[in-house]
Design a protein around this motif. Structure first.
Motif, PDB file in Angstrom:
ATOM      1  N   VAL A  47       0.842  -1.202   0.000  1.00 26.99           N
ATOM      2  CA  VAL A  47       0.000   0.000   0.000  1.00 26.99           C
ATOM      3  C   VAL A  47       0.876   1.251   0.000  1.00 26.99           C
ATOM      4  N   ALA A  48       1.885   1.248   0.891  1.00 27.59           N
ATOM      5  CA  ALA A  48       2.752   2.429   1.004  1.00 27.59           C
ATOM      6  C   ALA A  48       3.505   2.671  -0.296  1.00 27.59           C
ATOM      7  N   LEU A  49       4.052   1.597  -0.882  1.00 25.22           N
ATOM      8  CA  LEU A  49       4.830   1.766  -2.108  1.00 25.22           C
ATOM      9  C   LEU A  49       3.955   2.281  -3.245  1.00 25.22           C
ATOM     10  N   ALA A  51       1.223   3.967  -2.957  1.00 26.42           N
ATOM     11  CA  ALA A  51       0.877   5.368  -2.677  1.00 26.42           C
ATOM     12  C   ALA A  51       2.026   6.292  -3.058  1.00 26.42           C
ATOM     13  N   ILE A  52       3.239   5.921  -2.646  1.00 26.39           N
ATOM     14  CA  ILE A  52       4.386   6.777  -2.959  1.00 26.39           C
ATOM     15  C   ILE A  52       4.563   6.870  -4.467  1.00 26.39           C
ATOM     16  N   TYR A  53       4.461   5.701  -5.137  1.00 24.94           N
ATOM     17  CA  TYR A  53       4.647   5.707  -6.589  1.00 24.94           C
ATOM     18  C   TYR A  53       3.603   6.598  -7.254  1.00 24.94           C
ATOM     19  N   PHE A  55       1.913   9.187  -5.978  1.00 20.12           N
ATOM     20  CA  PHE A  55       2.154  10.613  -5.745  1.00 20.12           C
ATOM     21  C   PHE A  55       3.363  11.109  -6.539  1.00 20.12           C
ATOM     22  N   LEU A  56       4.381  10.259  -6.592  1.00 19.80           N
ATOM     23  CA  LEU A  56       5.588  10.693  -7.311  1.00 19.80           C
ATOM     24  C   LEU A  56       5.343  10.781  -8.807  1.00 19.80           C
ATOM     25  N   ILE A  59       2.324  13.376  -9.653  1.00 24.97           N
ATOM     26  CA  ILE A  59       2.377  14.777  -9.222  1.00 24.97           C
ATOM     27  C   ILE A  59       3.814  15.266  -9.056  1.00 24.97           C
ATOM     28  N   GLY A  60       4.526  14.622  -8.132  1.00 25.96           N
ATOM     29  CA  GLY A  60       5.813  15.179  -7.709  1.00 25.96           C
ATOM     30  C   GLY A  60       6.852  15.255  -8.803  1.00 25.96           C
ATOM     31  N   LEU A  61       7.147  14.110  -9.423  1.00 18.85           N
ATOM     32  CA  LEU A  61       8.262  14.080 -10.366  1.00 18.85           C
ATOM     33  C   LEU A  61       7.995  14.896 -11.633  1.00 18.85           C
TER      34      LEU A  61
END
Lengths: 189, 246
Positions: A47-49, A51-53, A55-56, A59-61
């Motif tokens: 779940v965490a991975l 989510a991070i992927y 967002f990155l 949006i982020g990257l």
């Protein structure tokens, strides 16, 4: 940890709660090897991975990539503009130097002209002064000559008169013409 | 981990997974302390890379410039190690790095839980990288990916031996990859806990606290370095998959 207060005096591994915790609530062996907890960790890790992927990559990257590209573009543009301005500055400097040299040349020319004009005036004035001086000198010389001539005549006259008187005083009868001739001959000699 | 009067050593208790709410069993979906600290890592990533870059400023704010440093660091690493065709895997590698980095750093907060100290977590990461890289290798190169194990430079009679060693080392990669991370984090945190237990004795407490401080500084270093090592090894494995010819 609620069970921590029970810790004192408990025998390790007495009656296990599950296979990983002792009755006192502490771990039996390494909690890392407890298979009971692994599905939970793996699930939440995924779940965490994800989510991070998400967002990155969504949006982020892209955002940072765009910002970096934009910054690079801005820097490139600014550098080009700076280069252009530098060229302009160099051109302006060259124009300035040229103008300065031209002004200096003009000034030199003006100075030379002024000098020439002054020289001309000076020459004229000098010539005039020279002419006046020589005219005055000529007049003076003429007068000096007159005075000198006058003096010689007077001396001649005085000599003739004195000679006549002397002849008369010595008892001769002076022949005026003879005395004059004699005095003249003497004055010449 | 015997409980004795006076000194109480429970250096491994900090790694226990327990439910956040209530005392029930830990099911696969139960929100646990592992959940909490992993999601805090996610929140850190969101704070840095979503909120921090909100302005999209050409002249960055402090937070945005930190995010840019992370971006530039990992992007350059991926590009340098794997080459241009590896850049499309950059978001995945960035995900790995940021998860490990923030998990490691958050775990250094006292009473925190360290997700990366658990072999279940690091094994998923390590074997995930291993499987992904192997699949990429075969998809990109087909059967010639196996040429990686067949050293053309070596003398012919040595090649089979080298091939066996290469295959073994290839399959050991995910194991070492995951155990390196979990081992480092576990060891550091356990050592801090052991010194902390000694702090209960007044006579050696000053020494113990000094030691905790020193180990803590070392652990900060380890947290960063292990995240870096995991990431760069991922890049190296990816490079092998993309360009199997040495």
């Amino acid at each position: 940890m609620a069970t921590e207060t029970l810790a004192d005096g408990m025998v390790q591994g007495g009656a296990a709660v599950g296979s990983c915790l002792g009755l006192d609530g502490s771990a039996i062996g390494m909690p890392q090897l407890c298979t009971d907890w692994m599905p939970n960790q793996i699930f939440w890790l995924l779940v965490a991975l994800i989510a991070i992927y998400f967002f990155l990559s969504r949006i982020g990257l892209p955002r940072i990539g765009a910002v970096l590209a934009e910054r690079q573009g801005t820097i490139t543009n600014d550098l080009a503009a700076a280069e252009e301005m530098k060229l302009q500055a160099v051109a302006a400097e060259r124009a300035y130097v040229e103008a300065l040299e031209r002004a200096r040349a003009d000034a030199n020319k003006i100075v030379a002209e002024a000098k020439a004009e002054i020289q001309k005036d000076l020459d004229v004035a000098l010539a005039k002064a020279d002419a006046e001086i020589s005219a005055k000198a000529a007049v003076s010389e003429a007068r000096i000559a007159d005075i000198r001539a006058g003096a010689v005549d007077a001396v001649t006259q005085v000599a003739k008169d004195t000679a006549k008187e002397l002849v008369a005083a010595l008892g001769g009868s002076p022949d005026a013409r003879a005395v004059t001739a004699a005095v003249s001959a003497r004055l010449k000699g | 981990m015997a409980a004795e009067t006076g000194l109480v050593f429970h250096p491994m208790d900090q790694f226990i997974v327990k439910p956040l709410f209530g005392d029930g069993p830990v099911m696969w979906y139960t929100p646990t302390n592992a959940t909490l600290w992993m999601l805090l890592a996610v929140l850190c990533v969101v704070a840095l890379f979503v909120l921090g870059t909100r302005g999209r400023a050409v002249i960055p704010t402090r937070l945005q410039s930190v995010a840019e440093v992370f971006y530039g660091f990992i992007y350059k690493m991926v590009e340098d190690v794997t080459g241009h065709d590896g850049v499309k895997y950059f978001p995945w590698i960035m995900t790995l790095f940021l998860f490990i980095f923030f998990s490691n750093m958050l775990a250094l907060i006292p009473t925190a839980f360290a997700p990366t100290s658990h072999i279940a977590v690091t094994a998923v990461l390590g074997f995930g990288v291993f499987i992904a890289v192997t699949v990429i290798g075969f998809v990109k190169n087909g059967a010639s990916f196996l040429g990686m194990f067949w050293m053309k430079e070596a003398p012919l009679f040595l090649r089979p031996v080298i091939a066996v060693i290469e295959v073994i080392s290839y399959f050991v990669r995910p194991v070492s990859h995951s155990i390196r991370l979990a081992g480092n984090i576990t060891a550091g945190h356990a050592v801090v806990k052991v010194f902390a237990a000694f702090a209960g004795i007044a006579l050696i407490a000053p020494v113990s606290i000094l030691a905790i401080t020193a180990i803590y500084a070392l652990e900060v270093l380890v947290a960063v370095i292990q995240a870096y090592v995991f990431t760069i090894l991922t890049c190296v494995y990816l490079k092998d998959a993309l360009h199997p010819a040495h």
